[in-house]
Design a protein around this motif. Structure first.
Motif, PDB file in Angstrom:
ATOM      1  N   ARG A 452       0.781  -1.242   0.000  1.00 48.84           N
ATOM      2  CA  ARG A 452       0.000   0.000   0.000  1.00 48.84           C
ATOM      3  C   ARG A 452       0.811   1.289   0.000  1.00 48.84           C
ATOM      4  O   ARG A 452       0.324   2.317  -0.417  1.00 48.84           O
TER       5      ARG A 452
ATOM      6  N   TYR B 109      -8.504  -0.864   0.864  1.00 53.55           N
ATOM      7  CA  TYR B 109      -8.936  -0.531   2.230  1.00 53.55           C
ATOM      8  C   TYR B 109     -10.350   0.030   2.228  1.00 53.55           C
ATOM      9  O   TYR B 109     -10.854   0.454   1.184  1.00 53.55           O
ATOM     10  N   LYS B 193      -4.018   6.357   5.209  1.00 52.01           N
ATOM     11  CA  LYS B 193      -4.762   5.103   5.297  1.00 52.01           C
ATOM     12  C   LYS B 193      -3.944   3.911   4.795  1.00 52.01           C
ATOM     13  O   LYS B 193      -4.466   2.808   4.643  1.00 52.01           O
ATOM     14  N   THR B 219      -9.539   2.856   9.544  1.00 46.91           N
ATOM     15  CA  THR B 219      -9.297   2.258   8.230  1.00 46.91           C
ATOM     16  C   THR B 219      -8.914   0.803   8.418  1.00 46.91           C
ATOM     17  O   THR B 219      -8.081   0.483   9.276  1.00 46.91           O
ATOM     18  N   TRP B 221      -7.568  -2.577   6.371  1.00 49.29           N
ATOM     19  CA  TRP B 221      -7.004  -3.090   5.129  1.00 49.29           C
ATOM     20  C   TRP B 221      -7.731  -4.368   4.741  1.00 49.29           C
ATOM     21  O   TRP B 221      -8.122  -5.171   5.599  1.00 49.29           O
TER      22      TRP B 221
END
Lengths: 541, 541
Positions: A452, B109, B193, B219, B221
């Motif tokens: 990410r 996410y 995030k 948040t 994932w």
């Protein structure tokens, strides 16, 4: 020396012994030296030898309101080395606390004090005949795993996100109180070194990138050696392919490939590790023109591997050869059309999955050395990367490198960027623009640490012995960090003078951090100003 | 109703609207009901609809010194449901805050409010045609991912260690201040995030298993769907093989196999989910004798799969079929000689790697359903496990299960144990001994959550409508938890009345936690006593 200082030093001598309280000019000058210009003066260096001595030193600091700045081994190069952010702090060096206090081969961990080095840990494990490996830093083998984990430095291997693979901190609080994070506070807790969260609030995070406690012990999880190991290299020649390449890598990483992360570097990263700045050829002018770089690398590498504009490199750790080849196939399928070169190197072979000049593949094979990576697999720390900090020096790279002493200029700026090709390129553009306008080569690294986010690291490297360069480098760094943060690319780690460059928070975070600092460190004796805590407190009072 | 209460309720009505301040006997009685005996009275229930309403409610609570106990959806069954640990707290229910405020398919996410349920999140993703899956709880689909993550509940799938796969908390502090953890405090931070640590101290851990803030957004994932999915089942008939089996599993998990964790359950786990207690056959006597269990399962299952004494189950998520088969081979090699049965089930086939009665393998195949797992793969939450809490009830399992309402007795005790066969068996012995002496069936689960530690869960299940059972169950639980903790097996999670059962810390942790609580919540208005914070504070004053 003021009377107050003389008194507190006397008290500390009583704790650690006179030989471990240093005030000689050489020691102080060294403690005040970083790889960029700093102004904090360090009146003394103290070297406690045990947790109890640390506690006693902290109590003395409180009694005398004398601030201390603890470092593990003090190799925080590029971010401030051992120099405190605030003036007048006594340096507390932990390198005498270098015991490996626990080791478990089956459950795969070690417990270490902050003075333990990567080199020491590696040698310890090899001596034990261990099948475990340390996640090592790219910096010097003499740096501290504890210090590096607390700074959330990225490592090598499957546990590259080092902060997620440590637990059970033993912490001396600024008051001298002692706590253990996780289950360690309970007598005989069997999972204290095996499970991070413990029960109740989880406090590890309070003590990283902060000044709310001194970590005197830490458990680090170790990964087992892979049953099969391969390295993957790839390169592109055309910068416009970078967006697409990064997006493809993101998808692979999110799907669980590249479990040890990967790194993408630009072309300038290579020469700085292999040679020094061509001062003569350029008649003393800086920065080096990209065209010369191109000529140089083509001449040196004969159009082989490192002629790529961007070079990717991943270490792949596998449970079997079959699993490895299955994953290799997935990487080949995803990257094949997106790169100019793609090579896998394992213990026995070099496999050219893609090579733009097939006739030269055999020659290129010489650059890859199957089997050479044994030490790397085992987590042997290496000094190779460090050579790069001598790039702009006019003196040769010495055998025993010490960038603080040798007045190497190094400043890192490391924004966290979404793992999205367009964001990565946008952040790189800001960095390249800053570097170009201030006259530095673009030495760029994209650390792909998860599916990410990436950490882009810009290295500003220069010669501190050239007048004006210190100022130029800091101006470059400050402008770059401000611009990046303003664009939403906030650094994952800060140098001692960088916290003021961050944007104002949108919420009450500063008040919370101030409250925590004031409560846990009422006399503000612990590393005031580190990551902003304690200095804002003073300002507001 | 006291005058003070009337005043604070009036103030809250002004904030959330009269219809969201409940004081009717049914609402209060429900708020005071858990799956075991509790004594805290709840004078009212308030239901804020937004972050700003939460802040305003918290300010009102401070003005009136009226403590509140926030829950997400309040399904903390087996640990206290919605009941506050301290008497007189107003329940703050967040279920109106049920918005999914952000979703990113590429970076994988979602950002959710605490009232969002697992069911809602699953349906949201399916509706979007998403390729992402939620790590679901084994409890009801109507529970909250935020609540569960804050309790550090284990989940399914590759992100089973849920606390390690969430970030960017939005938190209302006990003073009404607002903070964002990680990078979220900086305006426009693009990685807020995507990266957990942020810069500076990392504060997520402060707000889990604690009462230092109300998390109003988080948040989470999401893992991508596997390209290939298989389930692995295995069983042993002889309890003396458990040590060796667990050690072999540990080695596999440490080497990176079983990336989604795995579960080993004892035989009693099966009937409690499939049927209810044989009250008639046993003429009302408890507990059920093991011999009857054996007869029952052999009759029911005809010596097929579930006749094992210990049953293992792992979901395996893969990037390709080839990778999957390579890993299957490693599991077969390691477990083959250590189990009586080993079966892999994928989309198309049932593969009997080992089966003690080869002639009956074909018949046994009927118990495995290839392809059935589509919803499970996608993270569909299921109510199947929940049926077990009706095991001892004399009434039938209703369609809409609600253990609080139906007076199901359930208490969990979940020690964290080293992933070492001997430790696991030692912890199990303590649990089995406690359960046997108090007259409960041993319903045991070994949650293998990492390569280093397991969470053993003992379920005490009973009928709250039978007099004396509440007391017997609590005595059993308290003794079990004390004995386990004393032996070094400390629970990873605590019910509302359990914190006093833990051993005294060996260090100054209690003082640190007290200091944090007093500083962040000076009026002790937020969930006093939760995980011990705030009650000890009061006691010491």
């Amino acid at each position: 020396m003021t009377e107050g200082l003389a008194q507190v030093l006397e008290a500390w001598r009583g704790v650690v012994g006179a030989e471990h309280v240093l005030t000689d000019p050489a020691a102080l000058s060294s403690a005040q030296s970083a790889t960029f210009a700093t102004s904090s003066r360090v009146p003394a260096v103290i070297r406690p030898g045990s947790r109890e001595e640390v506690r006693a030193c902290v109590r003395v600091a409180n009694e005398h309101r004398s601030p201390i700045y603890p470092v593990s081994t003090g190799k925080n190069w590029g971010y401030g080395s051992r120099v405190p952010p605030a003036d007048g702090c006594v340096l507390m060096e932990m390198r005498r606390m270098n015991r490996i206090t626990d080791y478990d081969e089956k459950l795969a961990y070690v417990t270490v004090e902050p003075g333990v080095t990567f080199r020491q840990l590696y040698e310890f494990l090899r001596e034990k005949g261990s099948n475990l490996m340390v996640s090592v830093t790219g910096s010097t083998p003499d740096s501290s795993p504890v210090g590096n984990a607390l700074e959330r430095g990225a490592g090598s291997g499957p546990y590259a996100d080092r902060a997620a693979h440590v637990c059970g901190f033993e912490v001396v609080l600024p008051t001298g109180d002692m706590v253990h994070t996780g289950f360690g506070r309970f007598p005989g807790a069997t999972a204290a070194k095996l499970h991070r969260w413990g029960v109740g609030p989880h406090l590890d995070g309070l003590f990283a990138q902060s000044n709310l406690g001194i970590v005197t012990g830490m458990t680090m999880w170790l990964a087992p050696m892979p049953d099969y190991f391969q390295s993957c290299f790839f390169g592109i020649d055309d910068g416009s392919r970078l967006v697409d390449l990064m997006d493809a890598l993101q998808t692979l990483q999110l799907r669980g490939l590249f479990r040890a992360g990967l790194t993408v570097r630009n072309d300038f990263n290579v020469p700085v590790r292999m040679q020094q700045y061509p001062w003569e050829a350029l008649d003393g002018a800086t920065p080096m023109p990209p065209r010369l770089l191109e000529r140089m690398r083509k001449g040196f590498w004969r159009d082989a591997w490192w002629s790529s504009l961007w070079i990717g490199w991943a270490e792949l750790y596998h449970a079997s050869r079959e699993q490895a080849l299955a994953e290799r196939k997935l990487i080949e399928a995803a990257l094949g059309d997106r790169v100019d070169r793609l090579v896998f190197v394992d213990e026995e072979d070099v496999t050219f999955s893609r090579w733009d000049a097939p006739d030269r593949a055999e020659a290129a094979a010489g650059y890859f050395d199957p089997g050479r990576d044994d030490e790397e697999i085992q987590g042997a720390p290496s000094e190779d990367n460090l050579r790069g900090v001598y790039w702009r020096k006019r003196t040769a790279v010495p055998d025993a490198m010490d960038p603080d002493r040798d007045r190497c200029g190094v400043i890192f700026c490391a924004p966290t960027v979404p793992y999205d090709g367009r964001h990565i390129v946008a952040a790189l553009e800001i960095i390249k623009d800053s570097l170009a306008r201030h006259g530095f080569e673009p030495i760029l690294n994209i650390g792909c640490i998860s599916g990410r986010a990436v950490q882009v690291t810009a290295t500003i490297t220069y010669d501190r012995d050239i007048e004006g360069e210190d100022g130029r480098a800091l101006r470059c760094h400050d402008e770059m960090l401000r611009t990046l943060s303003g664009a939403g690319y906030v650094p994952y780690r800060l140098g001692i003078r960088s916290v003021g460059l961050l944007p104002e928070p949108v919420d009450d975070s500063d008040r919370l951090l101030d409250t925590l600092k004031k409560t846990l460190d009422p006399n503000n004796i612990l590393a005031p100003g580190r990551y902003g805590l304690g200095v804002k407190t003073q300002v507001k009072e």
